[in-house]
Design an enzyme around this catalytic site. Structure first.
Site, PDB file in Angstrom:
ATOM      1  N   SER A  33     -20.160  -7.867   2.727  1.00 39.19           N
ATOM      2  CA  SER A  33     -18.847  -8.507   2.637  1.00 39.19           C
ATOM      3  C   SER A  33     -18.977 -10.017   2.681  1.00 39.19           C
ATOM      4  CB  SER A  33     -17.954  -8.029   3.791  1.00 39.19           C
ATOM      5  OG  SER A  33     -18.590  -8.293   5.017  1.00 39.19           O
TER       6      SER A  33
ATOM      7  N   HIS B 284     -18.448  -4.375  -3.425  1.00 40.85           N
ATOM      8  CA  HIS B 284     -17.804  -4.523  -2.119  1.00 40.85           C
ATOM      9  C   HIS B 284     -16.572  -3.631  -2.005  1.00 40.85           C
ATOM     10  CE1 HIS B 284     -15.462  -7.209   0.882  1.00 40.85           C
ATOM     11  NE2 HIS B 284     -16.205  -6.341   1.528  1.00 40.85           N
TER      12      HIS B 284
ATOM     13  N   GLU C 194     -14.770  -4.908  -5.266  1.00 42.49           N
ATOM     14  CA  GLU C 194     -15.182  -6.168  -5.896  1.00 42.49           C
ATOM     15  C   GLU C 194     -16.582  -5.983  -6.477  1.00 42.49           C
ATOM     16  OE1 GLU C 194     -13.018  -9.766  -3.507  1.00 42.49           O
ATOM     17  OE2 GLU C 194     -14.583  -8.722  -2.399  1.00 42.49           O
TER      18      GLU C 194
ATOM     19  N   ASN D 164     -11.947 -11.599   0.900  1.00 41.75           N
ATOM     20  CA  ASN D 164     -12.192 -12.184   2.222  1.00 41.75           C
ATOM     21  C   ASN D 164     -12.019 -13.699   2.227  1.00 41.75           C
ATOM     22  OD1 ASN D 164     -12.575  -9.844   3.688  1.00 41.75           O
ATOM     23  ND2 ASN D 164     -14.761  -9.739   3.226  1.00 41.75           N
TER      24      ASN D 164
HETATM   25  N1  3HC Z   1      -7.681  12.042   3.067  1.00 43.37           N
HETATM   26  C1  3HC Z   1      -7.072  11.647   1.946  1.00 43.37           C
HETATM   27  N2  3HC Z   1      -6.099  10.708   1.887  1.00 43.37           N
HETATM   28  C2  3HC Z   1      -5.731  10.159   3.054  1.00 43.37           C
HETATM   29  C3  3HC Z   1      -6.322  10.518   4.276  1.00 43.37           C
HETATM   30  C4  3HC Z   1      -7.320  11.501   4.254  1.00 43.37           C
HETATM   31  N3  3HC Z   1      -7.937  11.916   5.364  1.00 43.37           N
HETATM   32  N4  3HC Z   1      -5.778   9.768   5.251  1.00 43.37           N
HETATM   33  C5  3HC Z   1      -4.855   8.986   4.666  1.00 43.37           C
HETATM   34  N5  3HC Z   1      -4.838   9.232   3.342  1.00 43.37           N
HETATM   35  C6  3HC Z   1      -3.972   8.608   2.363  1.00 43.37           C
HETATM   36  C7  3HC Z   1      -2.555   9.083   2.636  1.00 43.37           C
HETATM   37  O1  3HC Z   1      -2.314  10.328   2.040  1.00 43.37           O
HETATM   38  C8  3HC Z   1      -1.747   7.991   2.024  1.00 43.37           C
HETATM   39  O2  3HC Z   1      -1.724   8.165   0.619  1.00 43.37           O
HETATM   40  P1  3HC Z   1      -0.340   8.051  -0.188  1.00 43.37           P
HETATM   41  O3  3HC Z   1       0.068   6.601  -0.054  1.00 43.37           O
HETATM   42  O4  3HC Z   1      -0.722   8.424  -1.595  1.00 43.37           O
HETATM   43  O5  3HC Z   1       0.582   8.997   0.471  1.00 43.37           O
HETATM   44  C9  3HC Z   1      -2.569   6.757   2.338  1.00 43.37           C
HETATM   45  O6  3HC Z   1      -3.917   7.231   2.521  1.00 43.37           O
HETATM   46  C10 3HC Z   1      -2.096   6.083   3.597  1.00 43.37           C
HETATM   47  O7  3HC Z   1      -2.344   6.952   4.677  1.00 43.37           O
HETATM   48  P2  3HC Z   1      -1.307   7.267   5.853  1.00 43.37           P
HETATM   49  O8  3HC Z   1       0.083   7.231   5.319  1.00 43.37           O
HETATM   50  O9  3HC Z   1      -1.714   8.476   6.584  1.00 43.37           O
HETATM   51  O10 3HC Z   1      -1.590   6.131   6.853  1.00 43.37           O
HETATM   52  P3  3HC Z   1      -0.900   4.735   6.898  1.00 43.37           P
HETATM   53  O11 3HC Z   1       0.305   4.643   6.070  1.00 43.37           O
HETATM   54  O12 3HC Z   1      -0.836   4.446   8.350  1.00 43.37           O
HETATM   55  O13 3HC Z   1      -1.990   3.813   6.193  1.00 43.37           O
HETATM   56  C11 3HC Z   1      -3.918   2.485   6.003  1.00 43.37           C
HETATM   57  C12 3HC Z   1      -3.258   3.634   6.747  1.00 43.37           C
HETATM   58  C13 3HC Z   1      -4.247   2.924   4.593  1.00 43.37           C
HETATM   59  C14 3HC Z   1      -5.186   2.173   6.750  1.00 43.37           C
HETATM   60  C15 3HC Z   1      -2.911   1.286   5.961  1.00 43.37           C
HETATM   61  O14 3HC Z   1      -2.498   0.979   7.256  1.00 43.37           O
HETATM   62  C16 3HC Z   1      -3.504   0.068   5.331  1.00 43.37           C
HETATM   63  O15 3HC Z   1      -3.559  -0.052   4.119  1.00 43.37           O
HETATM   64  N6  3HC Z   1      -3.955  -0.870   6.189  1.00 43.37           N
HETATM   65  C17 3HC Z   1      -4.589  -2.094   5.724  1.00 43.37           C
HETATM   66  C18 3HC Z   1      -6.020  -1.792   5.437  1.00 43.37           C
HETATM   67  C19 3HC Z   1      -6.728  -3.006   4.913  1.00 43.37           C
HETATM   68  O16 3HC Z   1      -6.213  -4.098   4.775  1.00 43.37           O
HETATM   69  N7  3HC Z   1      -8.018  -2.784   4.598  1.00 43.37           N
HETATM   70  C20 3HC Z   1      -8.869  -3.835   4.128  1.00 43.37           C
HETATM   71  C21 3HC Z   1      -9.583  -4.444   5.286  1.00 43.37           C
HETATM   72  S1  3HC Z   1     -10.584  -5.784   4.792  1.00 43.37           S
HETATM   73  C22 3HC Z   1     -12.002  -5.051   4.336  1.00 43.37           C
HETATM   74  O17 3HC Z   1     -12.205  -3.867   4.430  1.00 43.37           O
HETATM   75  C23 3HC Z   1     -13.036  -5.958   3.789  1.00 43.37           C
HETATM   76  C24 3HC Z   1     -14.197  -6.092   4.712  1.00 43.37           C
HETATM   77  O18 3HC Z   1     -15.176  -6.854   4.065  1.00 43.37           O
HETATM   78  C25 3HC Z   1     -13.828  -6.769   6.008  1.00 43.37           C
END
Ligand code: 3HC
Length: 312
Positions: free
Chosen positions: A148, A169, A181, A219
């Site tokens: 990352s 990424h 990415e 990022n």
């Molecule tokens: N299997 C399949 N699909 C699943 C699942 C599973 N076990 N768990 C969740 N999902 C799906 C859900 O079905 C839903 O899909 P839909 O929108 O088509 O219905 C979607 O994932 C969202 O899940 P939930 O509704 O159960 O959960 P939330 O609404 O609480 O969302 C989250 C959880 C997706 C983590 C959301 O909170 C989110 O997008 N958070 C931000 C995450 C983010 O910003 N990530 C990037 C971080 S930065 C990074 O990674 C870069 C690194 O370099 C630091």
């Protein structure tokens, strides 16, 4: 359903609906059939899962059996949760599990056509891993890092095949987040870049092309926002809950900055910030004192049970 650690090399039922090829050296069309994933932590297990779900025979390597079992169990739990939510079909889960195998050796990765490295964000550790992998790799095999923050050109230079090296990424949680990415270093060949891009698409992801600059695209913009939230909180802007609520309900972000910091890991954000600060020397990237102290105290977020919020 739990995943038993299946020895890599054991026959995996081929259930790929989809094979793509790219023009390799000498214009030879080469199909990606077997994918290796180095590291079965949070990101590595997610990457292995999406590769297996896309139909690739997937071999994931960890340094020891305990970490490997934990990573494979995480995949099983995620898939089971998907089945319970009606998002994953039972057959789909079983097919994914059948395509997956784990190993603690490098030898089993010798048959891979493409390897994604997702080990700890440490240059020396990555160098050592590449040195272990390279002797068993096939000539055409592409090696992509999920780093990352580290420089792709520098990582490529640590290999004997910089033209067949690039960045891929993923975002956390890997099975849910659509973005990938694709980063090319100075030495990355066109064929490698195109194969990496097509590979990301084959996983059902939406790839974007990002430059080999600190933080790539996401990022570069996300981390200063998170650091600014910590600085603002330190200066008394509001409570954690109110700031998080402000950004979720006011802007429609899925998580507020402190929930997201805990989710990503404070140590991860701190490490990315340090790398960006060191290279760019812009105040926006300087890690705030509170973040540094929380990392030093081991308050890393969800993974340690405590960050800005408690998960105990
Ligand atoms: N299997 C399949 N699909 C699943 C699942 C599973 N076990 N768990 C969740 N999902 C799906 C859900 O079905 C839903 O899909 P839909 O929108 O088509 O219905 C979607 O994932 C969202 O899940 P939930 O509704 O159960 O959960 P939330 O609404 O609480 O969302 C989250 C959880 C997706 C983590 C959301 O909170 C989110 O997008 N958070 C931000 C995450 C983010 O910003 N990530 C990037 C971080 S930065 C990074 O990674 C870069 C690194 O370099 C630091």
């Amino acid at each position: 359903m739990s995943i038993a650690m299946r020895e890599a090399g054991a026959a995996a039922p081929a259930s790929r609906d989809f094979v793509f090829s790219w023009l390799g050296e000498g214009d030879m069309a080469t199909a990606i059939e077997t994918v290796g994933v180095l590291g079965c932590g949070l990101m590595g297990s997610g990457i292995a899962q999406v590769c297996a779900t896309a139909g690739y025979r997937t071999i994931v390597r960890e340094v020891d059996a305990v970490l490997l079992e934990q990573g494979l169990a995480r995949i099983g739990t995620f898939l089971d949760a998907g089945v319970a939510k009606g998002k994953v079909a039972v057959e789909g889960r079983d097919r994914t599990l059948a395509n997956l195998s784990g190993t603690t050796s490098f030898d089993a990765l010798g048959e891979c056509d493409l390897v994604v490295e997702a080990i700890t964000e440490n240059l020396e550790a990555k160098r050592a891993t590449y040195a272990g992998l390279e002797p068993v790799m096939k000539d055409h095999t592409i090696l992509l890092s999920n780093t990352s923050s580290l420089c792709i050109t520098e990582l490529a230079a640590a290999t004997r095949r910089p033209d067949r090296f690039g960045g891929l990424h993923f975002f956390n949680p890997v099975p849910v987040m659509k973005l990938v990415e694709v980063i090319r270093g100075l030495a990355t060949s066109d064929a490698t870049y195109q194969a990496a891009f097509a590979f990301a698409q084959s996983l059902g992801k939406e790839p974007i092309t990002a430059p080999d600059r600190p933080g790539f695209i996401v990022n570069r913009l996300l981390v200063p926002y998170l650091l600014d939230a910590v600085r603002a909180y330190e200066r008394g802007l509001g409570s954690l809950e109110d700031i998080d609520k402000g950004l979720t309900l006011g802007c429609g972000y899925p998580m507020g900055p402190f929930t997201l910091l805990d989710f990503v890991g404070l140590d991860t954000v701190y490490s990315i910030a340090n790398i960006m600060w060191e290279e760019l020397r812009e105040p926006a990237f300087a890690p705030p004192p509170l973040l540094k102290r929380m990392v030093l105290a081991g308050h890393l977020g969800r993974k340690s049970g405590r960050g800005f919020y408690s998960y105990l």
